[in-house]
Scaffold this motif. Sequence first.
Motif, PDB file in Angstrom:
ATOM      1  N   ALA A 100     -34.552   2.817  28.166  1.00 17.11           N
ATOM      2  CA  ALA A 100     -33.937   1.531  28.789  1.00 17.11           C
ATOM      3  C   ALA A 100     -35.272   0.591  29.209  1.00 17.11           C
ATOM      4  O   ALA A 100     -35.169  -0.501  28.889  1.00 17.11           O
ATOM      5  CB  ALA A 100     -33.191   1.940  30.048  1.00 17.11           C
ATOM      6  N   LYS A 101     -36.225   1.215  29.859  1.00 16.74           N
ATOM      7  CA  LYS A 101     -37.489   0.577  29.904  1.00 16.74           C
ATOM      8  C   LYS A 101     -38.060  -0.052  28.677  1.00 16.74           C
ATOM      9  O   LYS A 101     -38.558  -1.330  28.806  1.00 16.74           O
ATOM     10  CB  LYS A 101     -38.330   1.476  30.745  1.00 16.74           C
ATOM     11  N   GLY A 156     -26.981   2.421  37.702  1.00 17.74           N
ATOM     12  CA  GLY A 156     -25.645   2.515  36.904  1.00 17.74           C
ATOM     13  C   GLY A 156     -25.133   1.466  36.305  1.00 17.74           C
ATOM     14  O   GLY A 156     -25.639  -0.090  36.751  1.00 17.74           O
ATOM     15  N   ILE A 157     -23.949   1.174  35.756  1.00 14.03           N
ATOM     16  CA  ILE A 157     -23.323   0.088  35.039  1.00 14.03           C
ATOM     17  C   ILE A 157     -22.479  -0.763  35.819  1.00 14.03           C
ATOM     18  O   ILE A 157     -22.379  -1.768  36.256  1.00 14.03           O
ATOM     19  CB  ILE A 157     -22.901   0.595  33.580  1.00 14.03           C
ATOM     20  N   GLU A 158     -21.547   0.160  36.446  1.00 16.25           N
ATOM     21  CA  GLU A 158     -20.563  -0.278  37.396  1.00 16.25           C
ATOM     22  C   GLU A 158     -20.680   0.500  38.571  1.00 16.25           C
ATOM     23  O   GLU A 158     -20.620   1.865  38.183  1.00 16.25           O
ATOM     24  CB  GLU A 158     -19.011  -0.417  36.551  1.00 16.25           C
ATOM     25  N   PRO A 159     -20.388  -0.025  39.804  1.00 12.98           N
ATOM     26  CA  PRO A 159     -19.866  -1.334  39.995  1.00 12.98           C
ATOM     27  C   PRO A 159     -21.146  -2.595  40.020  1.00 12.98           C
ATOM     28  O   PRO A 159     -20.799  -3.597  40.377  1.00 12.98           O
ATOM     29  CB  PRO A 159     -19.187  -1.306  41.449  1.00 12.98           C
ATOM     30  N   ASN A 200     -32.230  -2.220  38.418  1.00 12.83           N
ATOM     31  CA  ASN A 200     -31.294  -1.522  37.610  1.00 12.83           C
ATOM     32  C   ASN A 200     -31.684  -1.593  36.142  1.00 12.83           C
ATOM     33  O   ASN A 200     -31.283  -2.426  35.478  1.00 12.83           O
ATOM     34  CB  ASN A 200     -29.661  -2.147  37.887  1.00 12.83           C
ATOM     35  N   LYS A 201     -32.575  -0.656  35.587  1.00  9.40           N
ATOM     36  CA  LYS A 201     -33.023  -0.667  34.391  1.00  9.40           C
ATOM     37  C   LYS A 201     -31.904  -0.466  33.397  1.00  9.40           C
ATOM     38  O   LYS A 201     -31.788  -0.834  32.189  1.00  9.40           O
ATOM     39  CB  LYS A 201     -33.931   0.414  33.958  1.00  9.40           C
ATOM     40  N   ALA A 202     -30.674   0.506  33.717  1.00 14.68           N
ATOM     41  CA  ALA A 202     -29.897   0.969  32.824  1.00 14.68           C
ATOM     42  C   ALA A 202     -28.943  -0.207  32.475  1.00 14.68           C
ATOM     43  O   ALA A 202     -28.429  -0.692  31.344  1.00 14.68           O
ATOM     44  CB  ALA A 202     -28.804   2.003  33.196  1.00 14.68           C
ATOM     45  N   LEU A 203     -28.571  -1.108  33.608  1.00 16.09           N
ATOM     46  CA  LEU A 203     -27.831  -2.370  33.397  1.00 16.09           C
ATOM     47  C   LEU A 203     -28.461  -3.369  32.657  1.00 16.09           C
ATOM     48  O   LEU A 203     -27.916  -3.936  31.764  1.00 16.09           O
ATOM     49  CB  LEU A 203     -27.327  -2.941  34.715  1.00 16.09           C
ATOM     50  N   LEU A 204     -29.631  -3.679  32.898  1.00 12.17           N
ATOM     51  CA  LEU A 204     -30.637  -4.654  32.187  1.00 12.17           C
ATOM     52  C   LEU A 204     -30.579  -4.339  30.816  1.00 12.17           C
ATOM     53  O   LEU A 204     -30.311  -5.150  29.769  1.00 12.17           O
ATOM     54  CB  LEU A 204     -31.877  -4.803  32.771  1.00 12.17           C
TER      55      LEU A 204
END
Length: 431
Positions: free
Chosen positions: A206-207, A84-87, A106-110
């Motif tokens: 995302a990947k 996830g993005i946060e936290p 964390n693929k989504a955050l990257l």
Amino acid sequence: MRTRPLNVALLGCGVVGSEVARIMTTNAEDLEQRIGAPIRLAGIAVRRLNKQRDLPVDASLFTTDAHELVARGDIDVVVEVIGGIEPARSLLLKAMENGASVVTANKALLAEDGATLHAAAEKHGVDLYFEASVAGAIPLLRPLRESLAGDKVHRVLGIVNGTTNYILTRMDETGAGFEEALEEATALGYAEADPTADIEGFDAAAKAAILAGLAFHTRVTAADVHREGITEVTAADVASAKDMGCVVKLLAICERDGDAVSARVHPAMIPRTHPLASVREAFNAVFVESEAAGQLMFYGRGAGGAPTASAVLGDLVAVCRNKLQNAKGPGESAYAQLRVKPMGEIVTRYHISLDVADKPGVLAQVANVFAEHGVSIQVVRQEGRGEDAQLVIVTHTAPDAALAATVNELRRQDVVREVTSTMRVEGESGA
């Protein structure tokens, strides 16, 4: 050998986090020899302390205060597997601010905000490693980031989501519809209770963004990736692909064309002779094409606790070695700043199924629509007669915008009752 252990904080203790903790504990002696110093779990951040966990770690290590854990001055490396993005973003930025290197899956955050993480790592002189964010145990990002750093990558093409590959495999092998295959995947644990991220292509997109950024030295975010999932793929589509000697796969395709790059995720038909066609069930496989190295293929388990933990531990060893040597691994390489093409500019091919009126002149009228948009037809096949007449058309390559406009115009033709299916065709000339 250094006597003070390197302290590792683990954020998350789910399927992957549990495996990371288990391997770190049971393989502690081997890891110490490989790194050159002992490493120890200094804390594990979880959401619930009272959850049953069958792990060989001291219960006192668990905490619900992740912010306090990453802010501790004695933490050398933070491993993040909460997703996830946060936290997650705030925690990793705080960790780096306090001098800790970061290993993340964390693929989504990257894919959404990798630039911020890379900038923080650079500012604070720490490492940011993320091999586990794409394709599980398969060593893929480090070859792109390091082994091919002296080469010029032209294309990255692959299957990067095991859930969708399992579903499409079952549809191909059994003739099942999408919903039936999804049910089977869920029952076997290949699909989450909410499979949206997988079946709608968000996970693969995302990947693809991460792969394109590394391959082409250009910042690419998830928003730059054209995304289509597999929910509209029907048993009829899969059967039609079989008739053409093809199989349907959800592909991530990243390409460089001169001073522009593109990244897209969508279902596509590929020939059964293509190496990716034989990648079955929950396995992943990725082709990398570069100027000097030629074609490389990476294959293996792309998800799951143990495979993903393997990638995390590989990064952890590398980061700990860097810590001991006061060194730093490679940072972000986005110097090229190439333009990201929209989907409409990408040259591709379509497989189109039409439900048409069975009367004279239909084929001529349909062919005229293709001609008006500058799209050349490669194959036309009629299936059935009378009220059940179907036209199957495979095009030559054309800009995707022209193909999409052709399909929209076909829907307005009085002789076309329905455009029952459109799908791109890839891989005719190899990977």
